[in-house]
Design a protein around this motif. Structure first.
Motif, PDB file in Angstrom:
ATOM      1  N   MET A   1       0.847  -1.181   0.000  1.00 34.53           N
ATOM      2  CA  MET A   1       0.000   0.000   0.000  1.00 34.53           C
ATOM      3  C   MET A   1       0.886   1.236   0.000  1.00 34.53           C
ATOM      4  SD  MET A   1      -3.022   1.318   0.030  1.00 34.53           S
ATOM      5  CE  MET A   1      -4.076  -0.053   0.493  1.00 34.53           C
ATOM      6  N   ASN A   2       0.693   2.117  -0.908  1.00 35.12           N
ATOM      7  CA  ASN A   2       1.465   3.345  -0.945  1.00 35.12           C
ATOM      8  C   ASN A   2       1.104   4.226   0.239  1.00 35.12           C
ATOM      9  OD1 ASN A   2       2.588   2.483  -3.302  1.00 35.12           O
ATOM     10  ND2 ASN A   2       1.210   3.635  -4.600  1.00 35.12           N
ATOM     11  N   GLU A   3       2.055   5.046   0.646  1.00 33.42           N
ATOM     12  CA  GLU A   3       1.879   5.877   1.828  1.00 33.42           C
ATOM     13  C   GLU A   3       2.033   7.348   1.462  1.00 33.42           C
ATOM     14  OE1 GLU A   3       0.975   4.961   4.784  1.00 33.42           O
ATOM     15  OE2 GLU A   3       1.040   2.823   4.438  1.00 33.42           O
ATOM     16  N   ASP A   4       1.185   8.171   2.063  1.00 29.73           N
ATOM     17  CA  ASP A   4       1.211   9.609   1.838  1.00 29.73           C
ATOM     18  C   ASP A   4       1.891  10.314   3.010  1.00 29.73           C
ATOM     19  OD1 ASP A   4      -0.378   8.932  -0.299  1.00 29.73           O
ATOM     20  OD2 ASP A   4      -2.188   9.893   0.464  1.00 29.73           O
ATOM     21  N   SER A   5       2.430  11.490   2.699  1.00 30.73           N
ATOM     22  CA  SER A   5       2.901  12.418   3.722  1.00 30.73           C
ATOM     23  C   SER A   5       2.370  13.795   3.365  1.00 30.73           C
ATOM     24  CB  SER A   5       4.433  12.456   3.786  1.00 30.73           C
ATOM     25  OG  SER A   5       4.965  11.237   4.262  1.00 30.73           O
ATOM     26  N   ALA A   6       2.273  14.653   4.366  1.00 26.86           N
ATOM     27  CA  ALA A   6       1.800  16.005   4.098  1.00 26.86           C
ATOM     28  C   ALA A   6       2.395  16.957   5.120  1.00 26.86           C
ATOM     29  CB  ALA A   6       0.274  16.068   4.137  1.00 26.86           C
ATOM     30  N   LEU A   7       2.278  18.230   4.786  1.00 29.14           N
ATOM     31  CA  LEU A   7       2.756  19.294   5.646  1.00 29.14           C
ATOM     32  C   LEU A   7       1.715  20.399   5.609  1.00 29.14           C
ATOM     33  CD1 LEU A   7       6.353  20.713   5.700  1.00 29.14           C
ATOM     34  CD2 LEU A   7       4.405  22.240   5.661  1.00 29.14           C
ATOM     35  N   ALA A   8       1.304  20.872   6.774  1.00 27.98           N
ATOM     36  CA  ALA A   8       0.301  21.935   6.857  1.00 27.98           C
ATOM     37  C   ALA A   8       0.809  23.016   7.788  1.00 27.98           C
ATOM     38  CB  ALA A   8      -1.026  21.381   7.368  1.00 27.98           C
ATOM     39  N   GLY A   9       1.028  24.191   7.239  1.00 25.83           N
ATOM     40  CA  GLY A   9       1.498  25.311   8.031  1.00 25.83           C
ATOM     41  C   GLY A   9       0.919  26.611   7.508  1.00 25.83           C
ATOM     42  N   PRO A  10       1.119  27.710   8.229  1.00 29.25           N
ATOM     43  CA  PRO A  10       0.557  28.989   7.808  1.00 29.25           C
ATOM     44  C   PRO A  10       1.190  29.539   6.538  1.00 29.25           C
ATOM     45  CG  PRO A  10       1.977  29.260   9.709  1.00 29.25           C
ATOM     46  CD  PRO A  10       1.820  27.793   9.515  1.00 29.25           C
ATOM     47  N   SER A  11       2.391  29.104   6.192  1.00 32.83           N
ATOM     48  CA  SER A  11       3.055  29.625   4.998  1.00 32.83           C
ATOM     49  C   SER A  11       3.630  28.537   4.108  1.00 32.83           C
ATOM     50  CB  SER A  11       4.180  30.592   5.397  1.00 32.83           C
ATOM     51  OG  SER A  11       5.140  29.937   6.209  1.00 32.83           O
ATOM     52  N   LEU A  12       3.402  27.279   4.440  1.00 36.06           N
ATOM     53  CA  LEU A  12       3.942  26.180   3.652  1.00 36.06           C
ATOM     54  C   LEU A  12       2.979  25.004   3.691  1.00 36.06           C
ATOM     55  CD1 LEU A  12       6.404  25.238   1.999  1.00 36.06           C
ATOM     56  CD2 LEU A  12       7.406  24.409   4.135  1.00 36.06           C
ATOM     57  N   LEU A  13       2.606  24.519   2.505  1.00 37.17           N
ATOM     58  CA  LEU A  13       1.691  23.392   2.359  1.00 37.17           C
ATOM     59  C   LEU A  13       2.320  22.370   1.422  1.00 37.17           C
ATOM     60  CD1 LEU A  13      -1.495  25.501   1.495  1.00 37.17           C
ATOM     61  CD2 LEU A  13      -0.829  24.723   3.787  1.00 37.17           C
ATOM     62  N   ALA A  14       2.089  21.091   1.677  1.00 40.48           N
ATOM     63  CA  ALA A  14       2.634  20.070   0.777  1.00 40.48           C
ATOM     64  C   ALA A  14       1.879  18.761   0.933  1.00 40.48           C
ATOM     65  CB  ALA A  14       4.121  19.841   1.054  1.00 40.48           C
ATOM     66  N   VAL A  15       1.804  18.020  -0.171  1.00 37.53           N
ATOM     67  CA  VAL A  15       1.290  16.655  -0.180  1.00 37.53           C
ATOM     68  C   VAL A  15       2.226  15.824  -1.046  1.00 37.53           C
ATOM     69  CG1 VAL A  15      -0.531  15.144  -1.071  1.00 37.53           C
ATOM     70  CG2 VAL A  15      -1.135  17.150   0.274  1.00 37.53           C
ATOM     71  N   ALA A  16       2.585  14.651  -0.555  1.00 39.72           N
ATOM     72  CA  ALA A  16       3.423  13.714  -1.301  1.00 39.72           C
ATOM     73  C   ALA A  16       2.796  12.333  -1.223  1.00 39.72           C
ATOM     74  CB  ALA A  16       4.841  13.681  -0.728  1.00 39.72           C
ATOM     75  N   ASP A  17       2.677  11.679  -2.353  1.00 46.13           N
ATOM     76  CA  ASP A  17       2.081  10.344  -2.445  1.00 46.13           C
ATOM     77  C   ASP A  17       3.185   9.365  -2.834  1.00 46.13           C
ATOM     78  OD1 ASP A  17       0.618   8.073  -2.901  1.00 46.13           O
ATOM     79  OD2 ASP A  17      -0.754   8.951  -4.348  1.00 46.13           O
ATOM     80  N   GLY A  18       3.609   8.543  -1.863  1.00 44.98           N
ATOM     81  CA  GLY A  18       4.713   7.624  -2.093  1.00 44.98           C
ATOM     82  C   GLY A  18       4.343   6.479  -3.000  1.00 44.98           C
ATOM     83  N   MET A  19       5.335   5.935  -3.694  1.00 40.18           N
ATOM     84  CA  MET A  19       5.127   4.781  -4.552  1.00 40.18           C
ATOM     85  C   MET A  19       6.307   3.832  -4.392  1.00 40.18           C
ATOM     86  SD  MET A  19       5.785   6.693  -8.176  1.00 40.18           S
ATOM     87  CE  MET A  19       7.416   7.275  -8.634  1.00 40.18           C
ATOM     88  N   GLY A  20       6.081   2.611  -4.795  1.00 43.35           N
ATOM     89  CA  GLY A  20       7.103   1.581  -4.637  1.00 43.35           C
ATOM     90  C   GLY A  20       6.698   0.534  -3.625  1.00 43.35           C
ATOM     91  N   GLY A  21       5.455   0.622  -3.143  1.00 47.88           N
ATOM     92  CA  GLY A  21       4.960  -0.369  -2.196  1.00 47.88           C
ATOM     93  C   GLY A  21       5.320  -0.017  -0.771  1.00 47.88           C
TER      94      GLY A  21
END
Length: 253
Positions: A1-21
């Motif tokens: 199952m691929n795993e996601d990471s994210a970052l939530a802040g007042p001046s920085l936002l990010a989403v990353a969707d991992g691959m490779g199992g």
């Protein structure tokens, strides 16, 4: 199952969707998002964000070199850094960033997928692309030995704008109209996330679903500067099993 990471802040936002199992995907997404939190070099936010993405790519190369089993890992990455009047945006892969403005929804990133290329060339309609068997075939991602070059651009912003960053667990299963309605109908970003995750669940999304929703708002004179608050690391980047109010992940066996 691929795993996601994210970052939530007042001046920085990010989403990353991992691959490779699993667990390789979570290693890749966590490494990419964590690289964004390192102290930036002096300069404009756009240059700092580009440098952070380059650090993330270099980190994946280092991890794969140290452990050959990680050679097939990779991750998408969509990140936005506030510059005082808008956002510097870095994007690679098929996670997405959307803008809700005046009741209208705009996708501000372009998927780096085989299907998107076919749509751009006129060989597929968007409707045909939605169910195409190559829908998840990426042409670009942060990946050892891969094409590491993200799209870099600036996005103007205005008070009242609402932004959504999400993995394809949402955008691949929930229509744009339903995403628009969920964003427009929620009083708070947290309420929008809850509604979007519910829509993805109802649509049978088989992958992780990660959403970060943020509003652009005026800061009252004399109020605490929100940019001084520490951003939150979410998902795999925060440690397996932890959850946060702005990001939820769902799984189906």
């Amino acid at each position: 199952m691929n795993e996601d990471s994210a970052l939530a802040g007042p001046s920085l936002l990010a989403v990353a969707d991992g691959m490779g199992g699993h667990p390789h995907g979570d290693v890749a997404s966590a490494a990419a998002v964590t690289a964004l939190t390192e102290p930036p070099a002096a300069g404009e936010p756009a240059a700092a964000l580009a440098a952070a993405v380059a650090r993330a790519a270099a980190r994946l190369e280092e991890l794969a070199a140290a452990d050959p089993e990680l050679d097939g890992m990779g991750t998408t990455l969509t990140a936005m850094a506030w510059d005082g009047a808008g956002f510097a945006v870095a994007h690679i892969g098929d996670s997405r960033a959307y803008l809700l403005r005046g009741g209208d929804l705009f996708q501000i990133t372009r998927d780096h997928t085989m299907v998107q290329t076919l749509v751009d060339s006129g060989r597929l309609t968007p409707e045909q692309a939605a169910d195409h068997p190559l829908g998840s075939t990426l042409l670009r991602a942060l990946q050892p030995g891969g094409d590491q070059h993200p799209d870099l651009f600036r996005q103007d912003a205005a008070p009242g704008d609402r932004y959504l960053l999400c993995s394809d667990g949402l955008s691949g299963f929930v229509p744009a109209g339903a995403i628009r309605d969920a964003l427009a109908g929620a009083a708070r970003p947290e309420d929008a996330v809850t509604r979007l995750i519910a829509l993805a669940d109802a649509a049978g999304a088989p992958d992780n679903v990660t959403c970060v929703v943020a509003d652009v708002a005026d800061v009252a004179e004399g109020a605490a500067d929100p940019a001084r608050r520490e951003p939150q690391l979410l998902g795999a980047a925060a440690g397996r099993g932890r959850r946060a109010r702005r990001t939820r992940r769902t799984r189906r066996a």
